[in-house]
Design an enzyme around this catalytic site. Structure first.
Site: not given
Ligand code: BGC
Length: 741
Positions: A239, A272-274
């Site tokens: 995401g 998720s992206d970080w």
């Protein structure tokens, strides 16, 4: 991988061949790469495991427990899910609780060509090799998931991650992404396709609210993700940071639940992206499975203690938590991180992998100009070569903000030439230009292009003098210019297209003293190279091109390799000609509206009749090709059929070479707005000098569909279409009219 065998494909689809068959043309005929569906055979075991887990153990699996892994449940034999960046190869080991390198010595990896380069091969087999090779490296590093491929669209040439992404065209994007993912996952690891979705700029990426009309979303920004899910069966998807239509992508019910799972049938996990997560219950209910992030106590993540509290407060049922845990367990079983079963063996930094990187690099270099056959360099009578430019020595496996690769081998362009030139030829090296960043801003989210006390474009007169002298006293000069991974970087977009560090002035000065000057650009995104191209006899485009990049480049310059790369995006003359800029819809502020709609890249240039500097799909060869006898198997099709396009590719020059045949469709009387041309098929073929190959390109009629927003489905409009066959979007050799019933 399931695909029609090469032999069967050959019998079925290849017609008359009047020359020795080439490997490429035979095997590439009809290969369709299909990934393996996530199995349900372990479901009973998974149910049992989940029934034994505490709430805390379950939630431990839903968030980062280190920078790149989730929590394990050792007592039940559930391992951590271990991840690694990224697109250029397996990233060096990062500390468990900070971004600092872990400082280990067993994390050297092969550096592979960046996404733009891979796409420039226009060769699905190369993408499959890339995936296989990287998958083995990932296994050798004992990881389960590669945070790759990065397949956002090249909407603006200025995008900081253009080098990492593949293309401005959704069809080319998916045709490279799918085999890559299939190849990777064949090695018992997960791909994590990123960044879903509409993450097409770095400016304000953490919050920008992207507005895209539904048809454009479906036809341009989603097809590669859709193919990654439906065809490649990617086990994971990432995401993105930004918002889409008002909601963050990691809590976007429409994108994650409705489209990804309900419509496309995605069975894998959403990571998720970080630090891209902004809520607890909402994220989980909207379809996110794992929250990853940047350093802070891991129990403070949204999907950690806060989630435990939410379950206890009755805001979300434990059965919903189970659903996510089961998804994660399923992919762990799928890649044999659990459940026994012999897992694919890994190997890393091997000669075989370096050679994979070489093969890809050798096919992605694009010859942009070659007046009077200035290239390949003829060495008769050449006693000295001036090699000029900071890029001759610059390494790009690391640099800038974002994932790189720690590698033992990165052959620079200068080293490549030294490796390949006879020792009798003297190399006169001069750096010529220097990288000038504002030191204060270096490392600040990539924003290093600000002017400091010395402007970024200032040349050092002594260095210029040295370069001019080197060029003067040498028989030939080769300038390695362009950019690098400090200048093109994640987290910031470029401000403009100009070549930094005063390179343009330097190149002009060198050209003035030695007309036999070849200009080689090493870069990942379009630059303003119009004037330089005009003035130089030969211009080559290379990429952040992996461990063997310098050797591949030397082989192209010296003619051992005949270049066959084609631009995967349009090189504009001016930034204001590009659609996002012409419509003043980049970068936006809190929100950005993609005003150009469907007309991204060449779709805009060709529909609006704006001449680019170099068109999409363009690239020269040391030989010449003629495309002849183009025809289709029929003139009329129904919507379930496959159109077979046949064309003879004749090599009319003196050396063997590879050409990429491209088929675009157009429908001028469409009841909906359409671009004047859309890529629908392509094939790369090796043709011997003087020979000819009959190429077959198959286009399912459904590829001609548009997305009907009111009916919410893909629709093939009946009527007349024109198929345009050529070797760039602007060089069409043959048009064929067909009718769809
Ligand atoms: C990037 C991702 C990357 C992640 C982990 C983010 O900043 O957008 O592409 O995988 O960091 O390094």
């Amino acid at each position: 991988m399931i695909y029609l065998s090469a032999a069967l494909a050959f019998v079925l689809f290849s017609s008359c061949k009047n020359d020795a068959k080439s490997e490429v043309s035979e095997t590439a005929q009809t290969e369709e790469y299909q990934g393996k569906e996530i199995g349900s055979e372990h479901d009973a075991e998974i149910d049992k495991l989940v029934s034994q887990m505490t709430l805390e153990e379950k939630i431990g699996m839903l968030h980062g427990n280190s920078m790149f892994s989730t929590g394990a449940v050792e007592r039940l034999g559930i391992p951590e899910l271990k991840m690694a960046d990224g697109p250029l190869g397996v990233r060096e080991e990062i500390s468990r609780d900070s971004w600092a390198p872990a400082g280990v010595t067993n994390d050297f990896a092969t550096y592979y060509p960046a996404g733009g380069g891979l796409a420039a091969t226009w060769n699905a087999e190369m993408a499959h090799t890339f995936g296989n090779s990287l998958g083995e490296e990932l296994r050798a590093r004992d990881k389960d998931m590669l945070l790759s491929p990065a397949i956002n669209m090249v909407r603006t040439p200025l995008g900081g991650r253009t080098y990492e992404y593949m293309s401005e065209d959704p069809f080319l994007n998916k045709k490279i992404a799918v085999p890559l993912i299939v190849g990777l996952q064949e090695k018992d690891v997960m791909a994590c396709v990123k960044h879903y979705a509409a993450n097409n700029q770095e400016t304000n990426r953490d919050f920008v609210d992207v507005q895209i009309d539904e048809r454009t979303l479906r036809e341009i920004y989603l097809p590669a993700f859709e193919a990654a899910v439906k065809e490649a069966k990617s086990y994971a998807i990432m995401g993105a940071y930004n918002k889409f239509r008002g909601e963050y992508l990691c809590e976007n019910d429409y994108m994650l639940n409705k489209i990804l799972r309900d419509e496309w049938g995605f069975k894998g996990i959403v990571v998720s992206d970080w630090a891209a997560v902004h809520s607890t219950v909402k994220s989980l209910k909207s379809g996110l499975d794992i929250e990853m992030g940047t350093p802070k106590p891991f129990n403070e993540f949204f999907l950690a203690d806060k989630l435990i509290a939410a379950v206890k407060a009755g805001e979300i049922a434990e059965s919903e938590i189970d659903l996510h845990v089961k998804r994660i367990l399923r992919v762990l079983f799928q890649v044999k991180a659990m459940g026994g079963g012999e897992r694919a063996k890994g190997s890393i930094s091997t000669e075989a992998h370096y050679q994979d990187a070489y093969k890809i690099a050798a096919e992605d270099i694009v010859l942009l100009k070659n007046d009077n056959n200035a290239l390949p360099l003829k060495l008769d009578g050449v006693k000295s070569i001036a090699v000029i430019g900071n890029n001759a020595m610059k390494k790009n496996s690391l640099g800038g903000f974002g994932a790189g690769v720690k590698t033992k081998r990165e052959v620079t362009p200068l080293e490549g030439l030294k490796n390949r030139l006879p020792s009798s030829i003297k190399i006169n090296y001069a750096e010529g230009y220097v990288e000038r960043y504002d030191e204060k801003n270096k490392g600040k989210l990539g924003d290093i292009t600000l002017n400091g006390p010395v402007t970024i474009d200032e040349l050092d007169p002594a260095k210029v003098q040295e370069a001019v002298e080197a060029a003067k006293k040498s028989d030939v000069a080769v300038i390695f210019a362009g950019s690098n991974r400090d200048y093109e970087t994640e987290a910031s977009d470029r401000r403009d297209l100009h070549l930094p560090f005063g390179q343009e002035e330097l190149i002009k000065k060198v050209l003035a003293v030695n007309p036999r000057t070849i200009v080689v650009f090493v870069a990942g995104a379009p630059f303003d190279i119009g004037e330089i191209t005009q003035k130089s006899p030969a211009v080559v485009w290379s990429w952040f091109n992996g461990s063997e990049g310098g050797n591949a480049l030397a082989d192209v310059i010296l003619g051992k390799v005949n270049p066959s790369g084609k631009l995967p995006w349009t090189m504009p003359k001016n930034i204001m000609d590009s659609p996002a800029h012409a419509t003043k819809s980049f970068p936006g502020g809190k929100s950005v509206n993609y005003a150009e709609g469907l007309l991204i890249g060449y779709r805009w240039f060709d529909t609006k009749n704006i001449a680019p500097l170099f068109p999409f799909g363009y690239g020269l060869s040391y030989t010449t090709f003629a495309l002849e006898n183009g025809k289709t198997d029929k003139t009329s099709y129904n919507s379930n059929e496959i159109i077979s396009v046949f064309i003879d590719v004749k090599n009319t020059g003196k050396v063997d070479g590879k050409e990429v045949v491209q088929v675009y469709s157009s429908k001028t009387d469409s009841k909906v707005a359409r671009a004047s041309k859309e890529l629908k098929g392509f094939k790369k073929v090796l043709v011997k000098s003087g020979g000819s190959e009959n190429v077959t390109i198959q286009i399912p009629v459904k590829e001609l569909a548009y997305y009907d927003v009111s009916a919410k489905k893909w629709t093939v409009e009946p009527g007349k279409y024109t198929l345009k066959i050529g070797n760039s979007s602007r060089d069409i050799k043959k048009e064929i009219a067909i009718t769809i019933q």
